[in-house]
Design an enzyme around this catalytic site. Sequence first.
Site, PDB file in Angstrom:
ATOM      1  N   TYR A 114      -1.912  -3.636  -5.474  1.00  0.00           N
ATOM      2  CA  TYR A 114      -1.534  -4.240  -6.755  1.00  0.00           C
ATOM      3  C   TYR A 114      -2.589  -4.013  -7.833  1.00  0.00           C
ATOM      4  O   TYR A 114      -2.631  -4.728  -8.823  1.00  0.00           O
ATOM      5  CB  TYR A 114      -1.305  -5.750  -6.578  1.00  0.00           C
ATOM      6  CG  TYR A 114      -0.067  -6.067  -5.791  1.00  0.00           C
ATOM      7  CD1 TYR A 114      -0.006  -5.772  -4.431  1.00  0.00           C
ATOM      8  CD2 TYR A 114       1.040  -6.646  -6.382  1.00  0.00           C
ATOM      9  CE1 TYR A 114       1.127  -6.045  -3.677  1.00  0.00           C
ATOM     10  CE2 TYR A 114       2.179  -6.929  -5.650  1.00  0.00           C
ATOM     11  CZ  TYR A 114       2.213  -6.628  -4.301  1.00  0.00           C
ATOM     12  OH  TYR A 114       3.335  -6.899  -3.567  1.00  0.00           O
ATOM     13  N   LYS A 161      -3.821  -3.384   8.861  1.00  0.00           N
ATOM     14  CA  LYS A 161      -3.307  -2.127   9.422  1.00  0.00           C
ATOM     15  C   LYS A 161      -4.496  -1.160   9.489  1.00  0.00           C
ATOM     16  O   LYS A 161      -4.425  -0.004   9.059  1.00  0.00           O
ATOM     17  CB  LYS A 161      -2.183  -1.597   8.516  1.00  0.00           C
ATOM     18  CG  LYS A 161      -1.391  -0.441   9.082  1.00  0.00           C
ATOM     19  CD  LYS A 161      -0.425  -0.845  10.169  1.00  0.00           C
ATOM     20  CE  LYS A 161       0.183   0.384  10.826  1.00  0.00           C
ATOM     21  NZ  LYS A 161       1.050   0.071  11.967  1.00  0.00           N
ATOM     22  N   ASP A 194       2.439  -5.031  11.777  1.00  0.00           N
ATOM     23  CA  ASP A 194       3.774  -4.852  12.358  1.00  0.00           C
ATOM     24  C   ASP A 194       3.970  -5.787  13.557  1.00  0.00           C
ATOM     25  O   ASP A 194       5.010  -6.443  13.698  1.00  0.00           O
ATOM     26  CB  ASP A 194       4.065  -3.382  12.719  1.00  0.00           C
ATOM     27  CG  ASP A 194       2.828  -2.600  13.116  1.00  0.00           C
ATOM     28  OD1 ASP A 194       1.715  -3.113  12.939  1.00  0.00           O
ATOM     29  OD2 ASP A 194       2.967  -1.464  13.614  1.00  0.00           O
ATOM     30  N   ASP A 218       2.298 -10.651   0.260  1.00  0.00           N
ATOM     31  CA  ASP A 218       3.550 -10.748  -0.492  1.00  0.00           C
ATOM     32  C   ASP A 218       4.735 -10.691   0.469  1.00  0.00           C
ATOM     33  O   ASP A 218       5.669 -11.500   0.398  1.00  0.00           O
ATOM     34  CB  ASP A 218       3.601  -9.559  -1.484  1.00  0.00           C
ATOM     35  CG  ASP A 218       4.622  -9.774  -2.582  1.00  0.00           C
ATOM     36  OD1 ASP A 218       5.270 -10.834  -2.588  1.00  0.00           O
ATOM     37  OD2 ASP A 218       4.779  -8.877  -3.431  1.00  0.00           O
ATOM     38  N   ASP A 222       7.247 -14.064   2.314  1.00  0.00           N
ATOM     39  CA  ASP A 222       8.712 -14.138   2.192  1.00  0.00           C
ATOM     40  C   ASP A 222       9.339 -14.221   3.585  1.00  0.00           C
ATOM     41  O   ASP A 222      10.316 -14.951   3.798  1.00  0.00           O
ATOM     42  CB  ASP A 222       9.270 -12.910   1.449  1.00  0.00           C
ATOM     43  CG  ASP A 222       9.329 -13.134  -0.068  1.00  0.00           C
ATOM     44  OD1 ASP A 222       8.482 -13.892  -0.587  1.00  0.00           O
ATOM     45  OD2 ASP A 222      10.217 -12.561  -0.738  1.00  0.00           O
TER      46      ASP A 222
END
Length: 323
Positions: A114, A161, A194, A218, A222
């Site tokens: 971002y 990751k 993951d 982010d 959700d």
Amino acid sequence: MCLNSKFSFLLFQVFNVAGVPIEWEEHYVGTEVDPRTESFLTWESLESVRRNKVGLKGPMATPIGKGHRSLNLTLRKELGLYANVRPCNSLPGYKTRYDDVNLVTIRENTEGEYSGLEHQVVRGVVESLKIITRQASLRVAEYAFHYAKTNGRERVSAIHKANIMRKTDGLFLKCCREVAEKYPEIAYEEVIIDNCCMALVKNPSLFDVLVMPNLYGDIISDLCAGLIGGLGLTPSCNIGEGGICLAEAVHGSAPDIAGKNLANPTALLLSAVMMLHHLQFNNQADRIHNAILQTISEGKFRTADLGGNASTSDFTKAVCDHI
Ligand code: NAD
């Protein structure tokens, strides 16, 4: 301060009934780009948060793939909102697959994907830079461990990751490890993103506090909202430089239902509750919180996202009645 007009009327009703002694400064997104912020966000609204050090904002839409600089990015950059705290708890009486979700995601809020550094290398090839700095990673990790310690939490999981993004996520992890050493009483683990998604949907009670770089935060928050019934329910608070606390719902502007009196105001109201706790108005915060829980649990006034047919204002009135 409230940056969005839609919910402010309902919010003021709830605050009045709960006797919250707050004087509001209201600011709205501008109609033209403010050259001082290079976005529709006005300089005056930023100054208001800087001065008061506390605020509540509504969701702000950003056009996809074009147009002006994101209002949310501007806000986070300008106010140094480095950590976004997103608690996610099962709501008593509202049945979902799990009834024991009780976790908090803490999202690094200022960099990663971002950073806004995207450009075209040659025609047909574009590049986006993911920036991870030691300073921002240490800061958010420190916040996560401090949060865990002061909120009676037992474990912090760093989500990453780093097996693929060895430099960027590698640095993020290194910083988390450094901070973890200062908090021997808090358990620390590292989970690849993951695998984290799989584990979260299989058994969310495996997690307590999760800290992660911006983009992962982010997405994961959700996902967590989905575990307890959706985005209408999850609050958040942005922590910024100099002790700023800017609360906001996790959800966006919900264009499919906007302006129809259908949105669930729970996420915004719970964000307001977080803001009130920050201000030490714990009594009023608890009264509003309990009224929301009672309203949802009774089930008479539920909005469409929770399978009911109450409007936003019906639900809010029920909350006021319970207060
Ligand atoms: P969204 O969160 O607005 O909506 C996703 C889904 O959740 C929609 O089906 C919507 O109806 C539902 N939903 C959201 N809030 C709800 C509520 N209070 N009650 C009931 N249902 C609710 O996500 P989106 O559609 O991807 O984004 C729309 C716009 O919002 C975009 O411009 C995006 O950039 C912006 N956005 C802003 C913020 C923010 O201001 N913090 C956060 C996310 C997205």
